[in-house]
Motif scaffolding. Structure first.
Motif, PDB file in Angstrom:
ATOM      1  N   GLN A 126       0.828  -1.209   0.000  1.00  0.00           N
ATOM      2  CA  GLN A 126       0.000   0.000   0.000  1.00  0.00           C
ATOM      3  C   GLN A 126       0.863   1.261   0.000  1.00  0.00           C
ATOM      4  O   GLN A 126       0.643   2.179  -0.800  1.00  0.00           O
ATOM      5  CB  GLN A 126      -0.921   0.000   1.223  1.00  0.00           C
ATOM      6  N   ILE A 127       1.854   1.309   0.878  1.00  0.00           N
ATOM      7  CA  ILE A 127       2.730   2.481   0.972  1.00  0.00           C
ATOM      8  C   ILE A 127       3.497   2.678  -0.327  1.00  0.00           C
ATOM      9  O   ILE A 127       3.606   3.795  -0.854  1.00  0.00           O
ATOM     10  CB  ILE A 127       3.714   2.338   2.152  1.00  0.00           C
ATOM     11  N   LEU A 128       4.026   1.598  -0.888  1.00  0.00           N
ATOM     12  CA  LEU A 128       4.789   1.708  -2.136  1.00  0.00           C
ATOM     13  C   LEU A 128       3.892   2.173  -3.277  1.00  0.00           C
ATOM     14  O   LEU A 128       4.297   3.000  -4.097  1.00  0.00           O
ATOM     15  CB  LEU A 128       5.450   0.374  -2.476  1.00  0.00           C
ATOM     16  N   ARG A 129       2.666   1.663  -3.354  1.00  0.00           N
ATOM     17  CA  ARG A 129       1.727   2.099  -4.399  1.00  0.00           C
ATOM     18  C   ARG A 129       1.427   3.596  -4.283  1.00  0.00           C
ATOM     19  O   ARG A 129       1.403   4.311  -5.270  1.00  0.00           O
ATOM     20  CB  ARG A 129       0.425   1.303  -4.277  1.00  0.00           C
ATOM     21  N   GLU A 130       1.178   4.037  -3.044  1.00  0.00           N
ATOM     22  CA  GLU A 130       0.902   5.463  -2.821  1.00  0.00           C
ATOM     23  C   GLU A 130       2.103   6.310  -3.213  1.00  0.00           C
ATOM     24  O   GLU A 130       1.948   7.370  -3.814  1.00  0.00           O
ATOM     25  CB  GLU A 130       0.531   5.708  -1.358  1.00  0.00           C
ATOM     26  N   HIS A 131       3.287   5.853  -2.858  1.00  0.00           N
ATOM     27  CA  HIS A 131       4.500   6.611  -3.178  1.00  0.00           C
ATOM     28  C   HIS A 131       4.723   6.667  -4.687  1.00  0.00           C
ATOM     29  O   HIS A 131       5.073   7.710  -5.234  1.00  0.00           O
ATOM     30  CB  HIS A 131       5.715   5.990  -2.498  1.00  0.00           C
ATOM     31  N   GLU A 132       4.513   5.543  -5.371  1.00  0.00           N
ATOM     32  CA  GLU A 132       4.726   5.493  -6.810  1.00  0.00           C
ATOM     33  C   GLU A 132       3.683   6.300  -7.577  1.00  0.00           C
ATOM     34  O   GLU A 132       3.942   6.740  -8.684  1.00  0.00           O
ATOM     35  CB  GLU A 132       4.732   4.031  -7.280  1.00  0.00           C
ATOM     36  N   ALA A 133       2.514   6.499  -6.975  1.00  0.00           N
ATOM     37  CA  ALA A 133       1.453   7.255  -7.637  1.00  0.00           C
ATOM     38  C   ALA A 133       1.657   8.760  -7.493  1.00  0.00           C
ATOM     39  O   ALA A 133       0.953   9.543  -8.118  1.00  0.00           O
ATOM     40  CB  ALA A 133       0.088   6.866  -7.055  1.00  0.00           C
ATOM     41  N   THR A 134       2.629   9.155  -6.706  1.00  0.00           N
ATOM     42  CA  THR A 134       2.899  10.572  -6.473  1.00  0.00           C
ATOM     43  C   THR A 134       4.110  10.991  -7.294  1.00  0.00           C
ATOM     44  O   THR A 134       5.135  10.325  -7.274  1.00  0.00           O
ATOM     45  CB  THR A 134       3.189  10.823  -4.978  1.00  0.00           C
ATOM     46  N   THR A 135       3.962  12.088  -7.996  1.00  0.00           N
ATOM     47  CA  THR A 135       5.073  12.618  -8.768  1.00  0.00           C
ATOM     48  C   THR A 135       5.771  13.696  -7.947  1.00  0.00           C
ATOM     49  O   THR A 135       5.124  14.632  -7.481  1.00  0.00           O
ATOM     50  CB  THR A 135       4.574  13.221 -10.097  1.00  0.00           C
ATOM     51  N   HIS A 136       7.049  13.541  -7.775  1.00  0.00           N
ATOM     52  CA  HIS A 136       7.830  14.510  -7.001  1.00  0.00           C
ATOM     53  C   HIS A 136       8.650  15.354  -7.974  1.00  0.00           C
ATOM     54  O   HIS A 136       9.450  14.821  -8.738  1.00  0.00           O
ATOM     55  CB  HIS A 136       8.765  13.785  -6.030  1.00  0.00           C
ATOM     56  N   VAL A 137       8.422  16.653  -7.951  1.00  0.00           N
ATOM     57  CA  VAL A 137       9.176  17.568  -8.810  1.00  0.00           C
ATOM     58  C   VAL A 137       9.580  18.782  -7.985  1.00  0.00           C
ATOM     59  O   VAL A 137       8.917  19.131  -7.010  1.00  0.00           O
ATOM     60  CB  VAL A 137       8.353  18.026 -10.040  1.00  0.00           C
ATOM     61  N   PRO A 138      10.646  19.438  -8.376  1.00  0.00           N
ATOM     62  CA  PRO A 138      11.061  20.640  -7.650  1.00  0.00           C
ATOM     63  C   PRO A 138      10.021  21.759  -7.796  1.00  0.00           C
ATOM     64  O   PRO A 138       9.295  21.818  -8.800  1.00  0.00           O
ATOM     65  CB  PRO A 138      12.372  21.043  -8.326  1.00  0.00           C
ATOM     66  N   ALA A 139       9.953  22.634  -6.809  1.00  0.00           N
ATOM     67  CA  ALA A 139       8.998  23.743  -6.840  1.00  0.00           C
ATOM     68  C   ALA A 139       9.198  24.606  -8.082  1.00  0.00           C
ATOM     69  O   ALA A 139       8.233  25.127  -8.652  1.00  0.00           O
ATOM     70  CB  ALA A 139       9.130  24.582  -5.577  1.00  0.00           C
ATOM     71  N   ARG A 140      10.427  24.740  -8.520  1.00  0.00           N
ATOM     72  CA  ARG A 140      10.743  25.550  -9.707  1.00  0.00           C
ATOM     73  C   ARG A 140       9.986  25.035 -10.937  1.00  0.00           C
ATOM     74  O   ARG A 140       9.601  25.810 -11.811  1.00  0.00           O
ATOM     75  CB  ARG A 140      12.252  25.520  -9.947  1.00  0.00           C
ATOM     76  N   PHE A 141       9.759  23.736 -11.009  1.00  0.00           N
ATOM     77  CA  PHE A 141       9.010  23.148 -12.122  1.00  0.00           C
ATOM     78  C   PHE A 141       7.631  23.791 -12.236  1.00  0.00           C
ATOM     79  O   PHE A 141       7.181  24.127 -13.324  1.00  0.00           O
ATOM     80  CB  PHE A 141       8.870  21.636 -11.924  1.00  0.00           C
ATOM     81  N   PHE A 142       6.939  23.956 -11.099  1.00  0.00           N
ATOM     82  CA  PHE A 142       5.601  24.535 -11.135  1.00  0.00           C
ATOM     83  C   PHE A 142       5.638  26.000 -11.543  1.00  0.00           C
ATOM     84  O   PHE A 142       4.767  26.467 -12.268  1.00  0.00           O
ATOM     85  CB  PHE A 142       4.899  24.352  -9.790  1.00  0.00           C
TER      86      PHE A 142
END
Length: 90
Positions: A44-60
């Protein structure tokens, strides 16, 4: 394939009794019950983590700036617009 690595952890006597009782109700040995519970939680934890995209704030900042900027039509877009105008009636 059977389990080949050990994983041990300590619990309070009350938690141990609760886990053993739940395992008994599930009709499983306590170690199997605990292993399955840990495996399900890990999945469950791995699925939740993989479903989240992590990008630097500068990207936004760059993304929103690009979305706010007026678009520049390229040659393919201009040609498509010309074809569309030819297919429609005013």
């Amino acid at each position: 394939m059977g389990a080949s690595a050990r994983l041990e952890f300590r619990v309070s006597p009350a938690d141990r009794a609760r886990i053993e009782h739940a395992a008994e109700l599930a009709g499983e040995p306590t170690s199997t019950f605990a292993r399955h519970a840990a495996e399900e939680r890990a999945t469950q934890i791995l699925r939740e983590h993989e479903a989240t995209t992590h990008v630097p704030a500068r990207f936004f900042d760059d993304l929103f700036a690009a979305l706010d900027a007026p678009g520049e039509p390229n040659a393919a877009f201009a040609a498509a617009a010309d074809r569309l105008r030819g297919m429609t009636r005013d």
